[in-house]
Design a protein around this motif. Structure first.
Motif, PDB file in Angstrom:
ATOM      1  N   GLU A  41       0.831  -1.207   0.000  1.00  0.00           N
ATOM      2  CA  GLU A  41       0.000   0.000   0.000  1.00  0.00           C
ATOM      3  C   GLU A  41       0.868   1.261   0.000  1.00  0.00           C
ATOM      4  N   LYS A  93       1.233   4.217  -3.053  1.00  0.00           N
ATOM      5  CA  LYS A  93       1.105   5.659  -2.800  1.00  0.00           C
ATOM      6  C   LYS A  93       2.390   6.406  -3.140  1.00  0.00           C
ATOM      7  N   ASN A 132       2.765   6.426   6.620  1.00  0.00           N
ATOM      8  CA  ASN A 132       1.354   6.342   6.213  1.00  0.00           C
ATOM      9  C   ASN A 132       0.677   7.704   6.299  1.00  0.00           C
TER      10      ASN A 132
END
Length: 144
Positions: free
Chosen positions: A11, A15, A131
């Motif tokens: 993930e 990104k 994140n």
């Protein structure tokens, strides 16, 4: 004792690609040679990887890229509480010659009395900071 060098999650790699990360890495996430997962491959860059492959830098490389290219810094730091050593994370943004910092919390950042988010180790704190920055930058990129 074997020291593991953490690699970004799939993930996170997706990104990173979305915000312009295009550095050569020793690993990549995605489907390659009929296998979906993490691949060890030195000759990959996002610009050549297609839509289903994503360069997967080490966590330290991703954080260094964010510092140099996006002027965003993550500081994972130890502290302690009744349970012993804990880790917290602060994210620093440099915008228009101003440094803004955010201590990661479990609740929305508008609630000043919320205790900081606590992590079991340094790598988890860095990953949470990564994140946070990636979410911020991908939302910003989609708006622009």
């Amino acid at each position: 004792m074997r020291i593991e060098i953490p690699i970004v999650t799939k993930e996170q790699a997706i990104k990173l690609k979305e915000i312009g990360f295009d550095e050569q890495c020793g690993s990549m996430w995605g489907e390659y040679d009929g296998y979906e997962g993490l691949h060890q491959r030195i000759d990959n860059n996002n610009r050549y990887n297609g839509d289903k492959l994503f360069s997967a830098p080490t966590m330290s490389f991703a954080l260094a890229w964010l510092r140099k290219v996006k002027e965003m810094h993550i500081s994972a730091h130890p502290s302690y509480n009744a349970d012993g050593i804990i880790y917290m994370c602060t994210v620093f943004f440099i915008e228009k010659e101003t440094v803004n910092n955010i201590l990661l919390k479990d609740e929305p950042l508008t609630v000043d009395y919320t205790p900081p988010q606590i992590f079991n180790n340094y790598d988890d704190a860095n990953s949470a900071g990564l994140n946070y920055i990636l979410d911020y930058l991908t939302k910003k990129t989609r708006i622009e």
